[in-house]
Design a protein around this motif. Structure first.
Motif, short mmCIF file in Angstrom:
data_model
loop_
_atom_site.label_atom_id
_atom_site.label_comp_id
_atom_site.label_asym_id
_atom_site.label_seq_id
_atom_site.Cartn_x
_atom_site.Cartn_y
_atom_site.Cartn_z
N GLU A 71 0.84 -1.20 0.00
CA GLU A 71 0.00 0.00 0.00
C GLU A 71 0.88 1.24 0.00
OE1 GLU A 71 -3.32 0.03 -0.15
OE2 GLU A 71 -3.46 -2.15 -0.10
N GLY A 72 0.43 2.25 -0.69
CA GLY A 72 1.08 3.55 -0.64
C GLY A 72 2.31 3.69 -1.52
N PRO A 74 3.66 4.30 -5.07
CA PRO A 74 3.15 4.66 -6.39
C PRO A 74 3.79 3.82 -7.49
CG PRO A 74 4.68 6.32 -5.61
CD PRO A 74 4.51 5.33 -4.51
N ALA A 88 -1.52 5.09 -8.01
CA ALA A 88 -1.47 4.24 -6.83
C ALA A 88 -1.72 2.78 -7.21
CB ALA A 88 -2.53 4.70 -5.82
N SER A 89 -1.12 1.87 -6.44
CA SER A 89 -1.39 0.46 -6.68
C SER A 89 -2.87 0.24 -6.40
CB SER A 89 -0.52 -0.43 -5.79
OG SER A 89 -0.77 -0.18 -4.44
N THR A 91 -5.10 0.91 -8.72
CA THR A 91 -5.83 1.70 -9.72
C THR A 91 -6.28 0.78 -10.84
OG1 THR A 91 -4.44 3.61 -9.22
CG2 THR A 91 -5.63 3.69 -11.31
#
Length: 108
Positions: A71-72, A74, A88-89, A91
């Motif tokens: 998470e978090g 890019p 962002a992962s 998407t």
């Protein structure tokens, strides 16, 4: 070896073969040995050495899990035209593909 050799003598011959760098056929011919007899003793020696050196295989239970989700962090796509798109992962992949395609058309 014209006379029938004892086990310790054959073990020594098998060790000499291993150190010789010759093929089994070359070694047997150079010592006037039957190739099949040499092969048998070399096989026995290798099997004995393997069991003396290698510890028994021990299998452990494993649990397979999915790849971790980061998470978090890019993600980034660099287009042929040089445009850099960060997202962002998680998407929507189709959205990113359409955006990159549109940027490719816009730079042409």
């Amino acid at each position: 070896m014209p006379k029938r050799a004892e086990k310790p003598e054959w073990a020594r011959v098998a060790e000499e073969f291993e150190a010789s760098g010759q093929t089994q056929r070359e070694f047997a011919e150079s010592r006037s040995l039957r190739l099949s007899t040499l092969q048998s003793w070399v096989y026995r020696r290798r099997r004995q050495v393997r069991t003396e050196v290698e510890p028994p295989v021990r299998l452990l239970p494993v649990e397979v899990s999915g790849a971790p989700v980061v998470e978090g962090v890019p993600l980034e796509v660099l287009t042929v035209g040089g445009a850099r798109v960060r997202f962002a992962s998680g998407t929507d992949v189709d959205y990113v593909a359409r955006l990159v395609a549109a940027l490719g058309r816009a730079t042409c």
